[in-house]
Design a protein around this motif. Structure first.
Motif, PDB file in Angstrom:
ATOM      1  N   LYS A 128       0.828  -1.205   0.000  1.00 55.70           N
ATOM      2  CA  LYS A 128       0.000   0.000   0.000  1.00 55.70           C
ATOM      3  C   LYS A 128       0.860   1.252   0.000  1.00 55.70           C
ATOM      4  O   LYS A 128       2.014   1.230   0.428  1.00 55.70           O
ATOM      5  CB  LYS A 128      -0.993  -0.004   1.162  1.00 55.70           C
TER       6      LYS A 128
ATOM      7  N   ASP B  49      -0.560   8.963  -0.503  1.00 55.26           N
ATOM      8  CA  ASP B  49      -0.091  10.153  -1.236  1.00 55.26           C
ATOM      9  C   ASP B  49      -0.382  11.455  -0.501  1.00 55.26           C
ATOM     10  O   ASP B  49      -0.287  12.525  -1.081  1.00 55.26           O
ATOM     11  CB  ASP B  49      -0.714  10.173  -2.634  1.00 55.26           C
TER      12      ASP B  49
ATOM     13  N   MET C 235      -4.895   9.782   0.180  1.00 52.41           N
ATOM     14  CA  MET C 235      -5.535   8.500  -0.109  1.00 52.41           C
ATOM     15  C   MET C 235      -4.525   7.347  -0.009  1.00 52.41           C
ATOM     16  O   MET C 235      -3.380   7.496  -0.431  1.00 52.41           O
ATOM     17  CB  MET C 235      -6.106   8.567  -1.532  1.00 52.41           C
ATOM     18  N   THR C 236      -4.992   6.227   0.532  1.00 51.41           N
ATOM     19  CA  THR C 236      -4.169   5.014   0.565  1.00 51.41           C
ATOM     20  C   THR C 236      -4.617   4.103  -0.583  1.00 51.41           C
ATOM     21  O   THR C 236      -5.812   3.850  -0.747  1.00 51.41           O
ATOM     22  CB  THR C 236      -4.322   4.270   1.901  1.00 51.41           C
ATOM     23  N   THR C 237      -3.658   3.627  -1.345  1.00 53.95           N
ATOM     24  CA  THR C 237      -3.953   2.773  -2.496  1.00 53.95           C
ATOM     25  C   THR C 237      -3.215   1.449  -2.352  1.00 53.95           C
ATOM     26  O   THR C 237      -2.056   1.434  -1.944  1.00 53.95           O
ATOM     27  CB  THR C 237      -3.465   3.458  -3.793  1.00 53.95           C
TER      28      THR C 237
ATOM     29  N   ASP D 189      -1.605  -1.449  -4.479  1.00 50.33           N
ATOM     30  CA  ASP D 189      -1.165  -1.831  -5.818  1.00 50.33           C
ATOM     31  C   ASP D 189      -0.802  -3.311  -5.844  1.00 50.33           C
ATOM     32  O   ASP D 189      -0.274  -3.834  -4.853  1.00 50.33           O
ATOM     33  CB  ASP D 189       0.069  -1.015  -6.239  1.00 50.33           C
TER      34      ASP D 189
ATOM     35  N   SER E  14      -3.515  -0.510  -9.522  1.00 51.42           N
ATOM     36  CA  SER E  14      -4.235  -0.178  -8.287  1.00 51.42           C
ATOM     37  C   SER E  14      -5.520  -0.991  -8.231  1.00 51.42           C
ATOM     38  O   SER E  14      -6.312  -0.971  -9.178  1.00 51.42           O
ATOM     39  CB  SER E  14      -4.564   1.314  -8.245  1.00 51.42           C
TER      40      SER E  14
ATOM     41  N   MET F 263      -8.668   1.311  -2.811  1.00 50.34           N
ATOM     42  CA  MET F 263      -8.199   2.521  -2.143  1.00 50.34           C
ATOM     43  C   MET F 263      -9.109   2.875  -0.982  1.00 50.34           C
ATOM     44  O   MET F 263     -10.237   2.361  -0.871  1.00 50.34           O
ATOM     45  CB  MET F 263      -8.105   3.670  -3.137  1.00 50.34           C
ATOM     46  N   THR F 264      -8.615   3.757  -0.124  1.00 48.03           N
ATOM     47  CA  THR F 264      -9.434   4.231   0.986  1.00 48.03           C
ATOM     48  C   THR F 264      -8.911   5.593   1.410  1.00 48.03           C
ATOM     49  O   THR F 264      -7.766   5.949   1.114  1.00 48.03           O
ATOM     50  CB  THR F 264      -9.420   3.227   2.161  1.00 48.03           C
ATOM     51  N   HIS F 265      -9.741   6.341   2.125  1.00 47.72           N
ATOM     52  CA  HIS F 265      -9.351   7.691   2.549  1.00 47.72           C
ATOM     53  C   HIS F 265      -9.171   7.785   4.055  1.00 47.72           C
ATOM     54  O   HIS F 265      -9.190   8.872   4.615  1.00 47.72           O
ATOM     55  CB  HIS F 265     -10.387   8.719   2.068  1.00 47.72           C
TER      56      HIS F 265
END
Lengths: 166, 409
Positions: free
Chosen positions: B343, B346, B349-351, B353, B369, B372-374
Motif C-alpha cells: 500500500k 499520497d 488516499m491510501t492505495t 497496488d 491499483s 483505495m481508501t481515505h
C-alpha cells in the motif's frame, strides 16, 4: 477538590511548549496542525522533536539518555511525541518520561485518527520506524534521523544552530 | 498439494486469553459487515482494525479479526458479501496485542479443522500468545491454549497446517533474553521459536529455539517447502547488529536448517521498523520474499526470489514510489502466478497496488491499483481459494473487502 483539579488541568493544558512540568499529566494529542504550531512557537531557536514509543524497546533503552541530554542543555527545546498506535497506553507515558528525567519536557501523543496522514504531515519519508527524531533549525530547515541518537553530534548541532539564531 | 499447504498457511497474530471451553455457532444467520457511521466498540467485524482471511479447501472464506477487545471468527460462502454468525473467542486476562505488526491469524485445513492464533500483552509489553482450535468446521472452538508455558514473552506467532493437518507454529520468544538478564549477560533482540502439534488437532508440543538473536519488533512469515519442512522468514540480527532478513528451511520437522541471508540491506539501526517480511513458495519450489528495508544500502520495499531453497536470492527489486510511504508488502504464489501487493499513501488516499509475475518472479507486470481508501487501513493481505487469488483488506471506511485479482497481461 475535583473542580480545583479541573482548573489546574485546564491551566496546564494552555501552557506554552516551554512551560513547566506537564508530563505527569496526559500528553497533549498530536493532531494535523500540531507540527506547524510547534514550528511557529519556536521560530527563534532550534527545536528537537523526538518520536518514541512505549512499544519500542530501542526507544525505551535510550529514553534516559534523552533525559540526560535535556538536563545538559537546559535551554534546548526537546519535544517528546509518543507514536504508539492501536492499543496505546497513554497513562504510562507521563510516568515513563518522568522516570527518564523528561518530566518537564513538552509531551504529545499520536491523536486519534488517520496515522498515515499525520505521519505524512511530519515527513513523507518517515515510514513509522521508532525512534525517529526531527531537528528543526531557527530558519525552519529540518533534518531527521531514525534510530538511536548520537548525543555528541546532537549537542554540536544545537550549539551551531543556537549561535546562528542569535 | 502445495496449493493446499499454502492455502492453509496461517498468519497468526495478536491476542486474547481465556478460560472458556466451547463456543456455539449453531445457526448460520447472515451478518452484514459494512462499517458504522459512528464510533465503534463492539466485537463486530465492522469495528475491527485488523482482519485476516483464509480460504478452506472447499472454497469457504474464513476471517478472524480483533474488535472490542476480543478475537472473533466467521465464515462466508459468498466471498465475503455476507458472513455467518461469528464465534467470539474467550476474553483474555490481558488486553490484546495491538502493535502495528500484530493480528489474529487463521489457518483452515481438511476435515473441518480451523486454527486461530493471537496474542495479548501485559503492562510491560510482553506478549502472551494463544492458539484456539475447532475440529467441527468452526461451529465450536476449544479452550485457548498458550503456545508455550515457559517463556516470559511470545509475539508475532504464525501458524501453518502441514499436509497431515498438524499445526506448525513459529514466533518471536524472549525466554533466552530473560535467562541472559538473570546471568548479567547482554542478549541482542529475541529468539525464533517453534512448536509442532503432537497429532492433527492435538496439542502443541514444548517449544524449541531455532535461532537466537533475531529482531524482536516484526512479524515473521511461514511457508512450506514440502511436507514436514516449514520455511521461516524473519528479520535476523547479524554480526555488528545488522538487522537484515534471513530464511531458515527445516531439513525435517525437528531440524531447522542453516540460516541464509535474503538481502544485504545493511540495516545497522537501533530502531523498530514494525514492518516484517512475507514469504511464498510456488509449486516449482521457488521462494518469493518481500520485505521493508531500513538499511544503509537499501531503503524501502523490495522483492527477491530464490531458486536454490533460499541459499541465494535474486538482486532485490524495488517496489512502489519512495515518496508515497509505500509499505506492508505481501506475496502469494498461486494458480501459476506470483502476486505482490503493497500500500501507498499520497497525503490524502491510501492505495493498494498489485503486481504479477508469470515466470516465477523473473519478470513483473507494472503495478495496478486494485483498492483505495481515505482513512485508516489494515495491511493488505493476499489469499487464495481453489478458484483464484484475492486481496483481503480491512479499512475503517469500507469495512472488510475481498477483491479478486485477475492476472494481468
Amino acid at each position: 477538590m475535583r473542580l480545583a483539579s479541573i482548573i489546574v488541568a485546564s491551566i496546564i493544558a494552555v501552557l506554552p511548549l516551554t512551560g513547566p512540568a506537564v508530563s505527569e499529566e496526559s500528553p497533549r494529542p498530536f493532531e494535523a496542525t500540531t507540527l506547524n504550531e510547534m514550528h511557529d512557537a519556536h521560530k527563534g531557536g532550534p527545536l528537537i522533536i523526538h518520536f518514541w514509543g512505549l512499544t519500542c524497546s530501542n526507544c525505551m533503552a535510550e529514553l534516559s539518555d534523552w533525559g540526560a541530554f535535556s538536563r545538559a542543555h537546559p535551554n534546548a527545546t526537546v519535544v517528546l511525541v509518543n507514536w504508539d498506535q492501536r492499543g496505546a497506553r497513554h497513562e504510562q507515558i507521563g510516568p515513563a518520561l518522568q522516570k527518564a528525567g523528561l518530566g518537564s519536557a513538552p509531551s504529545y501523543a499520536l491523536g486519534k485518527g488517520f496515522e498515515e496522514k499525520l505521519r505524512f504531515a511530519v515527513s513523507p519519508d518517515w515510514m513509522g520506524e521508532l525512534p525517529y527524531t526531527r531537528l528543526i533549525a531557527a530558519d525552519g530547515t529540518a533534518t531527521a534521523f531514525s534510530g538511536a541518537a548520537d548525543f555528541a553530534e546532537l549537542g554540536t548541532w544545537l550549539t551551531k544552530k543556537s549561535q546562528a539564531s542569535r | 498439494m502445495r496449493k493446499k499447504l499454502q492455502a492453509a498457511t496461517l498468519f497468526f497474530a495478536s491476542c486474547v486469553l481465556g478460560t472458556g471451553s466451547a463456543f456455539p455457532h449453531d445457526d448460520m444467520k447472515q451478518m452484514h459487515h459494512s462499517p458504522p457511521a459512528t464510533a465503534c466498540n463492539t466485537t463486530a467485524l465492522a469495528c475491527a482494525s485488523v482482519a485476516t482471511g483464509a480460504f478452506a479447501p472447499d472454497g469457504k472464506l474464513w476471517v478472524t479479526w480483533s474488535a472490542g477487545g476480543r478475537v472473533s471468527v466467521a465464515s462466508s460462502t459468498d466471498l465475503g458479501k455476507t458472513f455467518a454468525e461469528p464465534v467470539t473467542l474467550p476474553k483474555t486476562e490481558l488486553q490484546l496485542d495491538e502493535g502495528p505488526d500484530a493480528r489474529p491469524k487463521i489457518a483452515v485445513g481438511q476435515d473441518g479443522q480451523v486454527v486461530v492464533t493471537f496474542a495479548s500483552r501485559d503492562e510491560k509489553y510482553n506478549g502472551h500468545a494463544f492458539i484456539a482450535r475447532s475440529i467441527d468446521g468452526g461451529k465450536t472452538f476449544g479452550a485457548l491454549q498458550p503456545i508455550t508455558s515457559d517463556s516470559p514473552s511470545q509475539r508475532f506467532e504464525t501458524a501453518a497446517l502441514d499436509q497431515d493437518g498438524r499445526a506448525f507454529v513459529a514466533w518471536i520468544d524472549k525466554r533466552n533474553v530473560a535467562k541472559a538478564k538473570k546471568d548479567g549477560k547482554h542478549y541482542a533482540g529475541a529468539a525464533l521459536a517453534y512448536a509442532w502439534d503432537d497429532k492433527p488437532g492435538g496439542m502443541l508440543q514444548p517449544a524449541t529455539i531455532a535461532r537466537d538473536n533475531t529482531c524482536e519488533c516484526c512479524r515473521i512469515g511461514v511457508a512450506f517447502a514440502g511436507p514436514g519442512r516449514p520455511v521461516v522468514i524473519f528479520r535476523n540480527i547479524f554480526e555488528g547488529g545488522i538487522r537484515d532478513h534471513a530464511t531458515i528451511t527445516f531439513a525435517d520437522e525437528k531440524t531447522p536448517g542453516p540460516l541464509y541471508r535474503v538481502s544485504d540491506d545493511d540495516a545497522k539501526i537501533d530502531a523498530c521498523p514494525h514492518q516484517g517480511p512475507s514469504l511464498a513458495i510456488g509449486p516449482d519450489s521457488v521462494y518469493h520474499a518481500t520485505w521493508f528495508a531500513l538499511g544503509r544500502k537499501l531503503k524501502g520495499l523490495y522483492y527477491a526470489h530464490s531458486e536454490d531453497g533460499g541459499k541465494t536470492f535474486s538482486t532485490p527489486m524495488r517496489l512502489g514510489d519512495p515518496n508515497a510511504q509505500t509499505s506492508r508488502p505481501y506475496v502469494l504464489a498461486a494458480h501459476g502466478v506470483v502476486y505482490l501487493a503493497y500500500k501507498s499513501f499520497d497525503g490524502a488516499m491510501t492505495t493498494v497496488d498489485v503486481m504479477t509475475s508469470r515466470d516465477s518472479g523473473k519478470t513483473w507486470s507494472t503495478p495496478r491499483s486494485v483498492a483505495m481508501t481515505h482513512d485508516t487501513s489494515d495491511h493488505p493481505l493476499l489469499i487464495t481459494s481453489p478458484a483464484g487469488a484475492y486481496l483481503s483488506w480491512q479499512t475503517l471506511q469500507e469495512g472488510y473487502r475481498l477483491i479478486p485479482l485477475e492476472p494481468q497481461s
